[in-house]
Scaffold this active site. Structure first.
Site, mmCIF file in Angstrom:
data_model
loop_
_atom_site.group_PDB
_atom_site.id
_atom_site.type_symbol
_atom_site.label_atom_id
_atom_site.label_comp_id
_atom_site.label_asym_id
_atom_site.label_seq_id
_atom_site.Cartn_x
_atom_site.Cartn_y
_atom_site.Cartn_z
ATOM 1 C CG ASN A 113 32.095 -2.490 13.375
ATOM 2 O OD1 ASN A 113 32.192 -1.407 14.192
ATOM 3 N ND2 ASN A 113 30.595 -2.953 13.239
ATOM 4 C CG ASP A 133 25.248 -10.746 10.886
ATOM 5 O OD1 ASP A 133 26.120 -10.278 11.243
ATOM 6 O OD2 ASP A 133 24.384 -10.777 10.634
ATOM 7 C CD GLU A 135 30.816 -3.293 16.492
ATOM 8 O OE1 GLU A 135 29.578 -3.599 16.185
ATOM 9 O OE2 GLU A 135 31.579 -4.414 16.844
#
Length: 325
Positions: free
Chosen positions: A203, A274, A206
């Site tokens: 993301n 996820d 990150e």
């Protein structure tokens, strides 16, 4: 039927190997009627307790919900939490054949205490220590045994010690030799360990943290250059960045695609990443184009945000929404 719906139909023939950190998400629900006389904290009268699959386990559930067959490879501890985790997998009719139990290692559990709709506290019991060399060898042996059966390998890295740089590179090399695509959901510790992976999906935070960049490097004007440079330096075929309200950005092979977020009634963003990685892995393995992978994953991530709590994607809902695109 739309092209995206046709792509989803192909998921039922896929076999997806998920490797990474399994954990248990434990919930205690209760009511608060008074403050403790021992300290200024609420007293929770327990109404219900529940344990769910967390970490890589939620990706396994998403893969199954999409209609594909998940294979899960991980290392857990020889404790009651580990037993609970295996029981949850078995009750969901998911195989525990790839679960390696390491003596003396604690199984990660995140315990949440909730009163009404308010989370009062979260207590984490875990270790970030690397798994033993014996466990690492056993995990690699299981991966090798399953390679002829699987269509895509998905790394679910939560920095809890299951994945090491050496193990990651061995698996990527094996996958490459067997022409099996590899998809990565990274965390900071092994951020640069996935050289040669097919699709790398951080993301925005990150990406910034992993590369040590300030916010300007991932601004709308600079995201394409930042992604292209990192993709080239790590020899990824594709880099897929989820950007919350800004949607997603995909640089795959020679295609660069940005898709805005769908307008949703957001209830809870937990577990959206996820779902995104699960759909992206399946769409890639099913032969989707860069645009189809990005569109479908972006759509699914938005849909699960409309549900409260961490829930796997509803494939029928995904199909219905995909027909509208």
């Amino acid at each position: 039927m739309s092209q995206l719906s046709s792509l989803i139909e192909k998921f039922s023939s896929l076999r997806v190997l998920v490797i990474g950190d399994l954990m248990v998400d434990a919930y205690t629900w209760g009511k608060v009627n008074r403050i403790s006389p021992e300290a200024p904290v609420p007293v929770v009268n327990v109404v219900k307790r529940e344990s769910r699959l967390g970490g890589a386990g939620n990706v396994v559930l998403n893969i199954a919900s999409l209609g594909a067959k998940p294979y899960v490879c991980s290392v857990i501890g020889d404790d009651s939490t580990g037993e609970t985790l295996q029981t949850i997998l078995q009750e969901a009719r998911l195989s525990t054949a790839g679960i390696i139990v390491e003596k003396g290692r604690p199984t990660t559990v995140k315990e949440r205490v909730i009163a009404g709709s308010q989370q009062l506290i979260r207590v984490d019991s875990e270790t970030e220590a690397p798994i033993s060399s014996f466990s690492s060898s056993a995990l690699l042996a299981q991966v090798k045994a399953w390679l002829p059966e699987v269509d895509v390998i998905l790394f679910e890295d939560y920095d809890k010690g299951v994945l090491s740089a050496g193990l990651i590179q061995e698996i990527i090399a094996l996958a490459s030799a067997h022409q099996i695509p590899t998809v990565v959901d990274p965390k900071k510790k092994n951020f640069f360990a996935y050289t040669g992976a097919t699709l790398f999906k951080p993301n925005l935070n990150e990406l910034r943290d992993g590369l040590g960049l300030d916010a300007s490097a991932t601004s709308p004007n600079n995201i394409a250059k930042t992604v292209a440079n990192f993709k080239a330096s790590q020899s990824f075929k594709g880099l897929f960045v989820t950007m919350s309200e800004r949607g997603v950005y995909m640089d795959f092979a020679s295609d660069q695609i940005q898709i805005p977020a769908h307008i949703r009634q957001i209830a809870d963003v937990s577990g959206a990443g996820d779902t995104v990685i699960s759909i992206a892995a399946c769409a890639l393995a099913a032969g989707g184009t860069a645009k189809q992978i990005a569109e479908l994953a972006n759509l699914g991530g938005g849909l699960v945000c409309e549900s409260l709590g961490v829930v796997p994607i509803d494939v029928e809902l995904l199909k219905r929404e995909a027909r509208k695109i």
